[in-house]
Design an enzyme around this catalytic site. Structure first.
Site, PDB file in Angstrom:
ATOM      1  CG  PHE A 146      -1.906   1.228   1.053  1.00  0.00           C
ATOM      2  CD1 PHE A 146      -3.066   1.108   0.303  1.00  0.00           C
ATOM      3  CD2 PHE A 146      -1.590   2.463   1.588  1.00  0.00           C
ATOM      4  CE1 PHE A 146      -3.918   2.207   0.118  1.00  0.00           C
ATOM      5  CE2 PHE A 146      -2.438   3.565   1.405  1.00  0.00           C
ATOM      6  CZ  PHE A 146      -3.599   3.431   0.665  1.00  0.00           C
ATOM      7  CG  ASP A 233       5.872   4.120   1.603  1.00  0.00           C
ATOM      8  OD1 ASP A 233       5.859   4.903   2.565  1.00  0.00           O
ATOM      9  OD2 ASP A 233       4.889   3.948   0.860  1.00  0.00           O
ATOM     10  CE  LYS A 274       0.000   6.721   6.750  1.00  0.00           C
ATOM     11  NZ  LYS A 274      -1.428   6.841   6.554  1.00  0.00           N
TER      12      LYS A 274
HETATM   13  N1  PLP Z   1       2.632   4.812   1.966  1.00  0.00           N
HETATM   14  C1  PLP Z   1       2.251   4.075   3.024  1.00  0.00           C
HETATM   15  C2  PLP Z   1       3.144   2.970   3.518  1.00  0.00           C
HETATM   16  C3  PLP Z   1       1.036   4.328   3.666  1.00  0.00           C
HETATM   17  O1  PLP Z   1       0.663   3.578   4.701  1.00  0.00           O
HETATM   18  C4  PLP Z   1       0.227   5.377   3.169  1.00  0.00           C
HETATM   19  C5  PLP Z   1      -1.084   5.672   3.803  1.00  0.00           C
HETATM   20  O2  PLP Z   1      -1.631   4.909   4.550  1.00  0.00           O
HETATM   21  C6  PLP Z   1       0.674   6.123   2.066  1.00  0.00           C
HETATM   22  C7  PLP Z   1       1.885   5.818   1.500  1.00  0.00           C
HETATM   23  C8  PLP Z   1      -0.176   7.230   1.489  1.00  0.00           C
HETATM   24  O3  PLP Z   1      -0.198   8.332   2.325  1.00  0.00           O
HETATM   25  P1  PLP Z   1      -1.331   9.466   2.119  1.00  0.00           P
HETATM   26  O4  PLP Z   1      -2.624   8.865   2.552  1.00  0.00           O
HETATM   27  O5  PLP Z   1      -0.882  10.600   3.002  1.00  0.00           O
HETATM   28  O6  PLP Z   1      -1.327   9.832   0.673  1.00  0.00           O
END
Ligand code: PLP
Length: 425
Positions: A146, A233, A274
């Protein structure tokens, strides 16, 4: 009806239902206030927040230092765009680059934008530094990943709900099994067009899947051997959530106060979001060293809001709080306690099969089929008992409270969780 009029929960839900797109399925609770580990609904009922806005509120709700940084900067200068310099961005870039030990930072707003940015940097690096022929670059990703919601990102998702009917999709991604070094080596071998490997150090949305010990370090070594960028990520796992400043940090003791260590794995490209914002304001970033970041030149990439003065002030305060309050250490200690208490419960439980996680990013697996509504019903009962959590996938419930929680509060939460689970045994 005036917007400021006090609503009941029912009215607030009806408004969202009627006027908002139905792109989420929220637990029916309407929150109007937050402080530290607590949130209150519009009727005044108090809850422990056990989701932390998907790990964005690591520093706790409305942390005074972060709120102060935000409001005082908002009253001074809020937005310049990058057409001009502002006197906060450079300070923040220096602060965060040194904090995470990279040469440079590229500021964005949301996690998905930061992931997109990392993918673009990786492709450009592939053409300009690695020498891959134009439009041939490929990036390896993992099954059940994700990384956000943009068209390119959902192109390599294997969640049918996130993907179906949003095509045509973006090419150039190779999907392999998570936590599988053989699959990674096979994908790297005999393919000179591989530019990068994008990976979550723990797969959060998929259900808090923690890879085998050593997986990340070995994956990084493979990437080095094949001259491929290792892109971490850490949007969800970063900023102390997993009991370390970054989930890619090892179990060692570095000079940084509450990050225990010389990185076990130093990503070539680090993606943060986040909790970089302390849950107050959208802030995300990509960090890399000069040899990689130098491929980005004026006009290649940008964002009107990325790097704005409020974001810069908020992110510095949010990172200071992580150090001042030893949040990584606290997450580590409380995480050990949480899993050991839940494991005691699980020994005699029929309804919960396991608890897993690192630090305060944890999940329990409910002993029922993925399409059952047991996990949802447990979350509804938890709500009634004063604790808010949400199922991730079908039968998995994620538990991720703010990291400012105390031991006493955590034990109180464990009591609520176990009492609730007993209702379902
Ligand atoms: N990458 C990861 C690992 C995430 O858990 C998330 C969101 O849950 C994102 C990217 C995307 O972040 P955003 O919702 O701020 O676009």
């Amino acid at each position: 009806m005036a917007v400021i009029e006090q609503l009941t929960s029912q009215q607030a839900i009806e408004l969202e239902d009627k006027y908002g797109a139905h792109n989420y399925h929220p637990l029916p609770v309407v929150l109007s206030r937050g402080e530290g580990v607590y949130v209150w609904d519009v009727e005044g009922k108090k809850y422990f927040d056990f989701l932390s806005a998907y790990s964005a509120v690591n520093q706790g709700h409305c942390h005074p230092k972060i709120v102060n940084a935000m409001t005082s900067q908002a009253q001074t200068l809020s937005l310049t765009s990058r057409a001009f310099y502002n006197d906060m961005l450079g300070r923040y870039e220096k602060f965060a680059s040194e904090y995470f030990n990279f040469d440079k930072l590229l500021p964005m707003n949301t996690g998905a934008e930061a992931v997109e940015t990392a993918l673009k940097i990786c492709r450009k690096w592939a053409y300009e530094k690695k020498g891959i022929a134009e439009n041939q670059a490929e990036i390896i990703v993992c099954e059940n990943n994700f990384h956000g919601r943009t068209t390119t990102i959902i192109s390599f998702s294997n969640d049918p709900v996130a993907r179906k009917n949003f095509g045509p999709y973006t090419d150039g991604f190779i999907k392999i099994a998570y936590d599988n070094l053989e699959a990674l080596e096979t994908a790297l071998k005999n393919n000179p067009n591989v530019a990068g490997f994008l990976v979550e150090p723990i797969q959060g949305e998929a259900g808090v899947y923690v890879p085998t010990e050593g997986y990340l370090a070995k994956a990084k070594a493979l990437c080095e051997a094949y001259n491929v960028l290792f892109i971490a990520d850490e949007v969800q796992t970063g900023i102390a959530r997993t009991g370390r400043l970054l989930a890619t940090c090892g179990n060692c003791s570095c000079e940084k106060k509450n990050c225990s260590g010389t990185p076990d794995v130093k990503p070539d490209v680090l993606i943060l979001g986040k909790a970089l914002s302390g849950g107050a304001y959208p802030v995300s970033a990509v960090l890399a060293n000069d040899d990689i970041m130098s491929v980005i030149r004026p006009g290649n990439h940008g964002s009107t809001f990325g790097g704005n003065p409020i974001a810069a002030a908020v992110a510095m305060a949010a990172l200071e709080v992580v150090e001042d309050e030893s949040l990584a250490e606290n997450a580590f200690q409380l995480g050990e306690l949480f899993r050991s208490e839940l494991n005691k419960y699980i020994e005699t439980s029929k309804i919960v099969s396991l608890v897993r996680g690192r630090g305060l990013l944890n999940a329990i697996v409910i002993n029922d089929s993925e399409d059952s509504d047991t996990a949802w019903n447990i979350c509804m009962a938890l709500r009634d008992n004063g604790l808010l959590a949400k199922p991730t996938h079908g039968n998995i419930i994620r538990f991720a409270p703010p990291l400012v929680m105390t031991k006493e509060q955590l034990l109180e939460c464990v009591a609520i969780i176990t009492k609730t689970l007993k209702e379902f045994e």
